[in-house]
Every structure is written in C-alpha cells, then in structure tokens.
Motif scaffolding. Sequence first.
Motif, mmCIF file in Angstrom:
data_model
loop_
_atom_site.group_PDB
_atom_site.id
_atom_site.type_symbol
_atom_site.label_atom_id
_atom_site.label_comp_id
_atom_site.label_asym_id
_atom_site.label_seq_id
_atom_site.Cartn_x
_atom_site.Cartn_y
_atom_site.Cartn_z
ATOM 1 N N PHE A 1 24.475 61.755 57.565
ATOM 2 C CA PHE A 1 25.593 62.151 56.704
ATOM 3 C C PHE A 1 26.677 61.071 56.708
ATOM 4 O O PHE A 1 27.321 60.804 55.699
ATOM 5 C CB PHE A 1 26.142 63.508 57.142
ATOM 6 C CG PHE A 1 25.099 64.590 57.048
ATOM 7 C CD1 PHE A 1 24.660 65.034 55.812
ATOM 8 C CD2 PHE A 1 24.515 65.110 58.184
ATOM 9 C CE1 PHE A 1 23.670 66.001 55.712
ATOM 10 C CE2 PHE A 1 23.526 66.074 58.093
ATOM 11 C CZ PHE A 1 23.105 66.526 56.854
ATOM 12 N N GLN A 2 26.845 60.433 57.865
ATOM 13 C CA GLN A 2 27.760 59.291 57.932
ATOM 14 C C GLN A 2 27.229 58.159 57.049
ATOM 15 O O GLN A 2 27.975 57.489 56.346
ATOM 16 C CB GLN A 2 27.872 58.826 59.391
ATOM 17 C CG GLN A 2 28.709 57.578 59.591
ATOM 18 C CD GLN A 2 30.186 57.852 59.442
ATOM 19 O OE1 GLN A 2 30.719 58.757 60.064
ATOM 20 N NE2 GLN A 2 30.853 57.078 58.602
ATOM 21 N N LYS B 1 25.360 58.413 54.417
ATOM 22 C CA LYS B 1 25.539 58.764 53.005
ATOM 23 C C LYS B 1 26.953 58.402 52.553
ATOM 24 O O LYS B 1 27.153 57.839 51.478
ATOM 25 C CB LYS B 1 25.270 60.264 52.812
ATOM 26 C CG LYS B 1 25.523 60.783 51.411
ATOM 27 C CD LYS B 1 24.562 60.190 50.392
ATOM 28 C CE LYS B 1 24.781 60.775 48.999
ATOM 29 N NZ LYS B 1 24.009 60.013 47.989
ATOM 30 N N LEU B 2 27.938 58.710 53.404
ATOM 31 C CA LEU B 2 29.319 58.345 53.085
ATOM 32 C C LEU B 2 29.452 56.829 52.975
ATOM 33 O O LEU B 2 30.128 56.307 52.090
ATOM 34 C CB LEU B 2 30.275 58.877 54.159
ATOM 35 C CG LEU B 2 30.401 60.399 54.242
ATOM 36 C CD1 LEU B 2 31.276 60.776 55.425
ATOM 37 C CD2 LEU B 2 30.978 60.956 52.950
ATOM 38 N N GLU C 1 28.053 55.591 49.578
ATOM 39 C CA GLU C 1 28.902 55.852 48.417
ATOM 40 C C GLU C 1 30.191 55.037 48.493
ATOM 41 O O GLU C 1 30.673 54.503 47.498
ATOM 42 C CB GLU C 1 29.221 57.356 48.323
ATOM 43 C CG GLU C 1 27.985 58.243 48.166
ATOM 44 C CD GLU C 1 27.123 57.845 46.970
ATOM 45 O OE1 GLU C 1 27.663 57.325 45.981
ATOM 46 O OE2 GLU C 1 25.895 58.055 47.042
ATOM 47 N N CYS C 2 30.735 54.946 49.698
ATOM 48 C CA CYS C 2 31.957 54.183 49.919
ATOM 49 C C CYS C 2 31.716 52.710 49.580
ATOM 50 O O CYS C 2 32.488 52.084 48.861
ATOM 51 C CB CYS C 2 32.353 54.358 51.387
ATOM 52 S SG CYS C 2 33.699 53.367 51.939
ATOM 53 N N GLU D 1 25.210 53.106 61.458
ATOM 54 C CA GLU D 1 26.098 53.445 60.338
ATOM 55 C C GLU D 1 27.410 52.667 60.348
ATOM 56 O O GLU D 1 28.492 53.236 60.200
ATOM 57 C CB GLU D 1 26.362 54.979 60.312
ATOM 58 C CG GLU D 1 25.127 55.779 59.949
ATOM 59 C CD GLU D 1 24.367 56.295 61.159
ATOM 60 O OE1 GLU D 1 24.965 56.434 62.229
ATOM 61 O OE2 GLU D 1 23.150 56.522 61.025
ATOM 62 N N CYS E 1 37.896 53.714 51.645
ATOM 63 C CA CYS E 1 37.270 54.200 52.878
ATOM 64 C C CYS E 1 37.873 55.544 53.284
ATOM 65 O O CYS E 1 37.154 56.470 53.673
ATOM 66 C CB CYS E 1 37.430 53.188 54.007
ATOM 67 S SG CYS E 1 36.410 51.716 53.786
ATOM 68 N N LYS F 1 39.212 57.738 51.405
ATOM 69 C CA LYS F 1 38.755 58.775 50.480
ATOM 70 C C LYS F 1 37.397 59.328 50.906
ATOM 71 O O LYS F 1 37.138 60.518 50.788
ATOM 72 C CB LYS F 1 38.671 58.176 49.080
ATOM 73 C CG LYS F 1 37.936 59.051 48.077
ATOM 74 C CD LYS F 1 37.809 58.357 46.726
ATOM 75 C CE LYS F 1 36.605 58.890 45.970
ATOM 76 N NZ LYS F 1 36.360 58.124 44.753
ATOM 77 N N TRP F 2 36.528 58.453 51.388
ATOM 78 C CA TRP F 2 35.193 58.886 51.799
ATOM 79 C C TRP F 2 35.146 59.315 53.263
ATOM 80 O O TRP F 2 34.062 59.537 53.798
ATOM 81 C CB TRP F 2 34.176 57.765 51.550
ATOM 82 C CG TRP F 2 33.939 57.536 50.087
ATOM 83 C CD1 TRP F 2 34.454 56.541 49.314
ATOM 84 C CD2 TRP F 2 33.130 58.348 49.221
ATOM 85 N NE1 TRP F 2 34.011 56.679 48.023
ATOM 86 C CE2 TRP F 2 33.208 57.763 47.936
ATOM 87 C CE3 TRP F 2 32.355 59.498 49.402
ATOM 88 C CZ2 TRP F 2 32.542 58.303 46.838
ATOM 89 C CZ3 TRP F 2 31.687 60.021 48.312
ATOM 90 C CH2 TRP F 2 31.785 59.429 47.038
ATOM 91 N N ASP F 3 36.310 59.375 53.910
ATOM 92 C CA ASP F 3 36.359 59.783 55.312
ATOM 93 C C ASP F 3 35.598 58.800 56.197
ATOM 94 O O ASP F 3 34.919 59.181 57.148
ATOM 95 C CB ASP F 3 35.766 61.203 55.462
ATOM 96 C CG ASP F 3 36.393 61.943 56.626
ATOM 97 O OD1 ASP F 3 37.292 61.363 57.258
ATOM 98 O OD2 ASP F 3 35.969 63.088 56.900
ATOM 99 N N VAL F 4 35.672 57.526 55.833
ATOM 100 C CA VAL F 4 35.008 56.490 56.610
ATOM 101 C C VAL F 4 36.085 55.693 57.339
ATOM 102 O O VAL F 4 37.041 55.224 56.725
ATOM 103 C CB VAL F 4 34.201 55.543 55.684
ATOM 104 C CG1 VAL F 4 33.763 54.296 56.426
ATOM 105 C CG2 VAL F 4 32.983 56.280 55.115
#
Lengths: 104, 803
Positions: free
Chosen positions: B261-262, B264-265, B268-269, B331, B349, B351-354
């Motif tokens: 899931f990390q 995937k973020l 997209e990020c 990741e 970053c 925004k995507w919680d990264v």
Amino acid sequence: MARVVVDVMLKPEILDPQGQAVQRALPRLGFEGITDVRQGKRFELDLAGPVDEAAIARIREIAGTFLANTVIEDFEVRVEELADAPGAATGSAGDNAAEEGAVR
Amino acid sequence: MPAQSKPVLDTVKHAADTPEAAQPWAELGLKEDEYQRIREILGRRPTGAELAMYSVMWSEHCSYKSSKVHLRQFGEKAPTSDALLVGIGENAGVVDVGQGYAVTFKVESHNHPSYVEPYQGAATGVGGIVRDILAMGARPIGVMDPLRFGAADHPDTRRVLPGVVAGIGGYGNCLGLPNIGGEVVFDPCYQGNPLVNALCVGVMRHEDIHLAKAAGAGNKVILYGARTGGDGIGGVSVLASETFDSGGPAKRPAVQVGDPFQEKLLIECTLEIFAERLVTGIQDLGGAGLSCATSELASAGSGGMRVELDAVPLRDSSLSPEEILMSESQERMCAVVEPGKVDRFLEICAKWDVIATVIGEVTEGDRLEIYWHGEQVVDVPPRTVAHEGPVYERPYARPTWQDALQADDPARLARPADAAELRAQVLRLVGSPNQADVSWITDQYDRYVLGNTVLAQPEDSGMLRIDEETNLGVALATDGNGRYAKLDPYTGAQLALVEAYRNVAAGGAKPLAVTDCLNFGSPEDPAVMWQFAEATRGLADACLALGLPVTGGNVSLYNQTGETAIHPTPVVGVLGVIDDVTRRTPMAFRTEGQLLYLLGETHEEFGGSAWTDVIHGHLGGLPPRVDLERERLLGEILIAASRDGMIDAAHDLSDGGLIQAVVESCLRGGKGARLVVPEGLSPFTFLLSESTARAVVALPRGEEVRFTDMCAARGLPATRIGVVDGAAVEVQGQFSLPLDELREAHERRGPALSGGAPRPRAGGRRPPGTGGAAADVLADGSPHGPRRPVPSADRTRHQGLVS
C-alpha cells in the motif's frame, strides 16, 4: 482444563505495516501522543491434559514451527489459569515458571 | 541510547588518524586486494561507513564483477534497432512501440531472499522491480514471475512454494497490477536454491523518459517513501559490532518486509511528480539502499553530493550511520530536484501521505560527502563506489563431465513398445509437475485488474492493451530451460530466447526487445563460469541474428549448495508489440471442424526433453538444434496469419512436444482433436520430439488455401495433421484419450503441493477468477468463431468489458 497463551510479535527491527497504519490513523481520530504501534497475534490454546513441562515444550514446538514465523517473528508462551471467577486470570502473567523469554 | 553511547564515531578524520585500526573487510565479503584498493583510492583507511558502502556496492550482486566482461557482448553485439530508446545501464531499457508510446520492462532475481523468507522475499522482489520501472518515468502495467523450485514432492518445495506464491499474489494484488504470466518449473537442482525472478512492464509517452542523474550544483536531494529501518542489513551488523560495540547489538535481520500500500502511494505520487516535471534525476532504492542511490545519482551527474544522514527519517532510532547507508528498507525513492521546485515536490508527497525529506544537495566538485551528527563519515569519489568496482576475468573451463553428459544420448532409452504404452506415457507426461496445469498457482494472482489484460496464463504470452482507442498492445513471454542449458549452455540460452520469441509471435505480436535474468552457480567454479560465458555468448549471438536488443536484466550467481550448482538457468523475456489486440491469436481450439496444421519440421530430438525426464529420469545428449532463420520465418508467418485473420488458434511447441501443445489447446477450448501421424515420422517422434521452430495452428477450412499458399511461398513447411473434433484427443491408429481423462491428469496436483484438501473446482475447467466472467471472455478471445476484425457491435461490447 488449562489454557496456554502464545503471543506472537514481529521482531523489533522488522517493518510492521499494520502497526504503522494504526499509528497513522490515531491522530486522525483525535488520539494524540502515541509514538509507535506494533501489532501482534495472540493464540489461546486449550489443553486437554495438565500443563506440565512436556506440554509446554510441545506448545513451544507448535509456536516455533507453525504459529510464528521465527525468521521475522518472536513468540512468548505463558500459562493462563482458567479460574471460576472472571478476572482472576488477568493477574497471573508473572506467576510461575511458564513465563518464557522471547525465543530468538 | 545506542547511537550516542558508541565510544567513538569513525569519522573521516578519525580514520586518517588511526590508519592501523583493524577492519572487518573479510566479514563484509571483501577480498584483501579489494580492501587494499579502497585504501589506495582514498589514500587512507576507509571509515566504517565508507567500508560499508564499498563492500556492498562492490559485491557481486551490485557490481557484476564476475559477469561484466561477458555481459559486454550484449552491447558489442547489439543489433541496430530503431525501437531502442534507452539501452543497458539505466534502471531499465526503454523500447519504442509506436504511436508515441514507449515501453520499459526488466526481469530481476530475488532468489536468496525468497529462500530465507519465502513470502516477504517474493513480495519485495515484485516491489523492487516495479520501482525500477517507475524510476524510468513509466506507469507499471503488469508483472510476471518465472519461478523454479525443487522436486515437486520435496519438503523444501513444500516450505518455499506456498510462501513465494502467496507473496507474489499478496504484493501484486494489493498493488493492483495484473500478473500475466511467467513459469513454474520443478527440478531437484533447485532444492535449497529456488529461483524467484520477477518481471515488470511499464508504459509512458516518449517525452516522459526519466534518467537517473544528479546534475546541477545546488539541486536538492530528496528521499521519499517509507522510513528507513534495519531491514536487510544482516551483513553490516558485523561492522557495527566489531568496530564500535563489543557488547553485541541486536543482530539485524536480513529480511525485508514489503508494504504494497505504501508502494501504491509511491507510484501515484511519483507519477504526479513526473507529470509536473519536478525532477532532474531519480533513482529507486533497492539493493544497497542509500549507498547505491546516492553514489549512482552523484556518479551519473557531475559527481559532487553532500548528504546529511541525520535528516533521514528512521523507523528505529538506534541505527548507526553504516546501517542507515546499507538499509534495504522497501518502498523508498531518491530524487534530485531544483531548489525552486522543492516546495511543490513536498506538497505532492504530503498529498499522497508519503514522507519526503531533503537529505542533501548536489555540490560543485566530485566528492560524495556524507555527514552524521555534524561530522564527516564519508568522503569518496562516487564513481569508484558505483561504477569503478573490481572487474574479474574469472577463469573458466569446460567441465570435464560435459563430454560424458553429451555422449549419453537418449537414443539408448527404451521407447514405448506399443500404442497402449505410448498412451500411458502421454498421460503420465501431461500430468507430470512440469507439464501439468499451473492455474492453481496463477489463479492466486489477479490477472485482470486494470482491465487491459488481453491474454494471460496459460496462454503462450501475456498481452496487455496500452491504448484503449487504437487497441495498441504489448505481449510478453519468459522462458528458460535449465535442462537444455545444462547439456549445452550456448544452445540452451538460445533455446530460451527462441521459445519466448515464438510465444510472443504465436499470440500475433512482433518481438522487439529482450531482457534476461541469468541464474547460475558460483563464479568461482570454472565450470560454472564456463556455463555463464557460453550462455551469454549464445544469447548475444542469437539476439544479434534475430535483431533483438537486450535492454537490461540481472545476473544471479552463487545459486548453489556446497559444490553442487543449479542447472545453468538463463531466463529470457521477450517483449513484442501488436497494433490491434483484437486480432491476437489465443491458444484454445474452440471450433469443431477447423484444421490443424503443424508448422516447421520435426526431427528426432529428445536430449533434455520432458519425456526423458518424466519417463526415465534421464538427462543427457544434446538439446534440440536452434535454427534462428527458421524461427524468424515462423514468427513472421504467425504474425501475418494473425493480422489477416487466417488462423483461430496457435500454440507454440516446446517441452513435451506436439502432444503437450495439442492437449493444452484442446483442454483450453473444451474440444477434442483427431490427429494423423504424418508420413515418415514414428508416432513417438511425432508426438514427443522437442524440435524447435514449430507451432500448431487451427484454421477455418475457408482459409486453408490462403494459409498454405503463404507458407509455401515463404518456404515454411506446413503439414496438415488433423482436425478439431469430438471430446477426445485421438491419434489415428494409436490411441484415444478422452478430454475428461486428460483434464483429470493435467489438472491434478501432487499431494505434496496441495497443502491439504484439493480445492473444489465448481463444474468448469477454471474456477471463477477475480476478473469475473466478462474478463474471461476477453482473455479467451471473442467467443464468436473466426477472429476477424471485431464487428462494431462486438467491439463496443468488447470495450465495455475491459474499460
């Protein structure tokens, strides 16, 4: 009848994505001040016979080969007294020799 | 706590002052001369952190020090190809597939981690290759997994296989990437040395290609993605313990845990960051972690970089600087960003919680400098770390046993005495672990997610649509036969290539480019090194002859237990392009009355064949001959026939021979076949020989003349061998095998693999997949008979199904 509890935790160095997800969710829900969350598994094994050394050894074998993945997880085995009075069991964690150290 | 309590930080100054301090270079896998070379490069002893960086970057895994001299052939013998946009040396090669699209693909190994911890090893193998593709600027669109395990009934296989399969499925499914194929092979030589290779393919527009470099002093270095923890740094804990902390720190595990899931973020990020043109250079963090990313980024730029390790977000505050540099936490990515774009980068970053952190900057000069608590712990020329590692001309020699192995011709083996025995052997073959259906494995992967899967396992190749308007698509196949390669590594590598080539062409796609994963034993064994040298030479020669550039890949050495190496296992992936995926050719025989043609020539070739393995447990002789010109011709015919709608089904012939292919196509389509043994061939050779450059096709009677005329005009032998008919595979004058009986044998898996009660398979031949019936229709091809250009009504529906 006796109950043996096996607690399985990821080793401290191993990434715990589930625990992290919980930790990230906490502030969103208004719970502040939690710096880390690690999530594990608890197994409750009810025994037919007495909880003697042989039984504990057997359960440690079960834990080491099946319940826990010892490459990335540690486990602890302890006996929980099943008393009639509810709540009696909770205080028994450190009461006898069945408290086992983490197995490396 | 620990970090601060360490007695002395091994700074650059400290290293210069204590030249004689003992260092654990041997424990870190360095040879004495390599350690001396590091001292020469630096003019002093390396600090602990520097030693850690050099040791991991100069390891076989990262430096290719044993294989480099042979891999050069892929560049030297590269064919001129208009399709190649980015060649070897970047994270992955990039190929032009037309219409402004570029495709990048690569296969890598994750063998050892998967042996140690099957689930996480295989999962992080998928994650790692996906980030490689992402780092090129492409959106990952699919994965494949070529797998090798020990004997199907061996305890090691039972231990490793379920975890590996679950790991691939778990990570890939969570990530939302279709798994469109690969291989599953069992052989005792892989006991204790499973091969877990992972391929990823991604797509982008031409103008979006990103290269890993750090140019421009003042540009910021940003680490983003997961926090850094003590993953995969087992080896370096030696350093920590011997240099600093005699009390013995917690032994760091070699296992990395993945978080799809990390990832995937991160995907997209990163794609959003690319879209806004915010990066100058980018690099994924894989093996060797930050050591690799910083030294390679700096080295590919002007050379200067300054990094503050204190800024690296940590999961575990007790990590030492060496460990932070070595950590293989998953990741994570590293980007070089112009100062004016940093704020926007961090915003995306967030925004995507990264998590994203500026950890340093590109500097004037040519030194990579790393600081910890304000003190300099690394000061090196990055090229010496990343690109100028040792190169070995390892001695190699043809093994003494090779002649005897090749002389042990399968002609001496007893062949079936009569039709009944032939029938029994065919049944045994199609039910043997390597020939049997593997959908019980591949069904655990999602192959339809994203809605663009056109073909997937068990088809010859995996095919993905990349443009929903034009129906442009790509096809991929991976192959590798360790038994062939053991008999003759040069030919064996070529056989892997031509099989993948044939698989791609059988679906109707034009082969364009190659990636390879070369799995071998220890390079310190001259016999293994000879196998490696021969295999790379064979592969490079064949790629040149077929006009296919090798765009990148991976070498995995030391796959051996004690003195015994695995079979040399070059796994080759071929990428092809198809202008219109609605014209693909599936493998299923679906329409009664259609004619079956065998394309190519059948010779008596049994060395390394499935028959010798399953029936006699024999491996000897010579593998089938390779005819590259014939492969090219066969490919052209298959592609032309697909494009012009002449054939309805095609299946390549490989291990198991003709009968294996016919059985698979019959079971897939739910129709039987009547076969006639051609004149001049024994039934045995006809059914079971593994001669190459062959395929079986099914065509409507109305297309027979046009098709055979084309084959005759081009000089490709095409023999009519039967017809699609009935509910059995019948070989005239020999035997008949009802489809039910074949299915029972082909789809049964051994008790050792089932891991309990066999899963019930409700009525049909395939359990309901995650893609549902709609996707199945697409993957099977249009159910409406001949696959001409799809009529408009059907096309509408077709797009509805996959959009």
